[in-house]
Motif scaffolding. Structure first.
Motif, mmCIF file in Angstrom:
data_model
loop_
_atom_site.group_PDB
_atom_site.id
_atom_site.type_symbol
_atom_site.label_atom_id
_atom_site.label_comp_id
_atom_site.label_asym_id
_atom_site.label_seq_id
_atom_site.Cartn_x
_atom_site.Cartn_y
_atom_site.Cartn_z
ATOM 1 N N ILE A 231 -8.309 25.646 23.849
ATOM 2 C CA ILE A 231 -9.655 25.062 23.730
ATOM 3 C C ILE A 231 -9.842 23.973 24.779
ATOM 4 C CG2 ILE A 231 -11.096 23.586 22.258
ATOM 5 C CD1 ILE A 231 -10.100 25.271 19.869
ATOM 6 N N LEU A 232 -8.840 23.123 24.932
ATOM 7 C CA LEU A 232 -8.947 22.022 25.897
ATOM 8 C C LEU A 232 -9.039 22.520 27.332
ATOM 9 C CD1 LEU A 232 -6.356 19.543 24.324
ATOM 10 C CD2 LEU A 232 -8.856 19.421 24.203
ATOM 11 N N ILE A 233 -8.349 23.592 27.639
ATOM 12 C CA ILE A 233 -8.317 24.089 29.021
ATOM 13 C C ILE A 233 -9.396 25.139 29.294
ATOM 14 C CG2 ILE A 233 -6.920 25.391 30.697
ATOM 15 C CD1 ILE A 233 -4.463 23.962 29.492
ATOM 16 N N ASP A 234 -9.582 26.065 28.333
ATOM 17 C CA ASP A 234 -10.444 27.223 28.578
ATOM 18 C C ASP A 234 -11.801 27.154 27.893
ATOM 19 O OD1 ASP A 234 -8.273 28.401 29.987
ATOM 20 O OD2 ASP A 234 -7.435 29.087 28.079
ATOM 21 N N GLY A 235 -11.949 26.266 26.919
ATOM 22 C CA GLY A 235 -13.200 26.192 26.170
ATOM 23 C C GLY A 235 -13.069 26.833 24.800
ATOM 24 N N ILE A 236 -14.166 26.841 24.075
ATOM 25 C CA ILE A 236 -14.200 27.303 22.691
ATOM 26 C C ILE A 236 -14.135 28.829 22.635
ATOM 27 C CG2 ILE A 236 -15.519 27.283 20.531
ATOM 28 C CD1 ILE A 236 -14.629 24.508 21.333
ATOM 29 N N PRO A 237 -13.166 29.380 21.883
ATOM 30 C CA PRO A 237 -13.085 30.839 21.723
ATOM 31 C C PRO A 237 -14.011 31.309 20.599
ATOM 32 C CG PRO A 237 -11.269 29.815 20.581
ATOM 33 C CD PRO A 237 -12.061 28.697 21.228
ATOM 34 N N SER A 238 -13.865 32.565 20.206
ATOM 35 C CA SER A 238 -14.682 33.121 19.123
ATOM 36 C C SER A 238 -14.354 32.432 17.793
ATOM 37 C CB SER A 238 -14.439 34.632 19.003
ATOM 38 O OG SER A 238 -13.117 34.873 18.553
ATOM 39 N N ASP A 239 -15.278 32.597 16.847
ATOM 40 C CA ASP A 239 -15.108 31.995 15.523
ATOM 41 C C ASP A 239 -13.808 32.439 14.853
ATOM 42 O OD1 ASP A 239 -17.521 30.715 15.857
ATOM 43 O OD2 ASP A 239 -18.653 32.086 14.573
ATOM 44 N N THR A 240 -13.423 33.695 15.078
ATOM 45 C CA THR A 240 -12.182 34.208 14.479
ATOM 46 C C THR A 240 -10.990 33.369 14.896
ATOM 47 O OG1 THR A 240 -13.111 36.445 14.518
ATOM 48 C CG2 THR A 240 -10.727 36.254 14.230
#
Length: 133
Positions: free
Chosen positions: A95-104
């Motif tokens: 999350i810190l490096i790539d951003g927010i993933p899917s809700d799952t």
């Protein structure tokens, strides 16, 4: 605390993990597009997904054995804590490096961190210390 309650406190992270990790393994290995924003296309991507599936299934099998073999319980709890904290903290880094993933993945991350922290608490507790070596 009665033995049933003690067993529930000690074995619950393994039970929860088995129930969640086995279906996740099958989805990762064969149907990632069902729940994830992911569609393996190359043989290497498919092979990677099957490798993750195998790793998840192997740990789940070990945790399952430990539910019935007390001598394995300490090692299973340690491996479960490391497995869950490793996944959860890896997702935090993602999350810190790539951003927010899917809700799952977000839901999974919270579950992994909760199980990992519960395992850490359990390992530091007197219940863990009383388990056979």
């Amino acid at each position: 605390m009665g033995s049933y309650q003690r067993d529930l406190v000690i074995k619950s992270p393994l039970l929860i993990s088995i129930v969640v990790v086995i279906p996740a393994a099958i989805v990762y290995g064969f149907y990632p597009e069902w729940l994830l924003d992911m569609s393996p296309e190359t043989r290497d991507e498919h092979s990677f997904a099957k490798g993750v599936m195998g790793l998840y299934l192997a740990f789940s099998l070990f945790w399952s054995f430990a539910l019935f073999e007390t001598k394995l319980l300490k090692t299973a709890l340690l491996s479960n804590m490391l497995f869950m904290l490793g996944l959860g903290l890896g997702r935090v880094v993602g999350i810190l490096i790539d951003g927010i993933p899917s809700d799952t993945y977000i839901i999974g991350m919270f579950g992994e961190l909760i199980l990992g922290l519960y395992g850490l608490w359990l390992i530091r507790s007197s219940l863990f210390k009383k388990l056979p070596q």
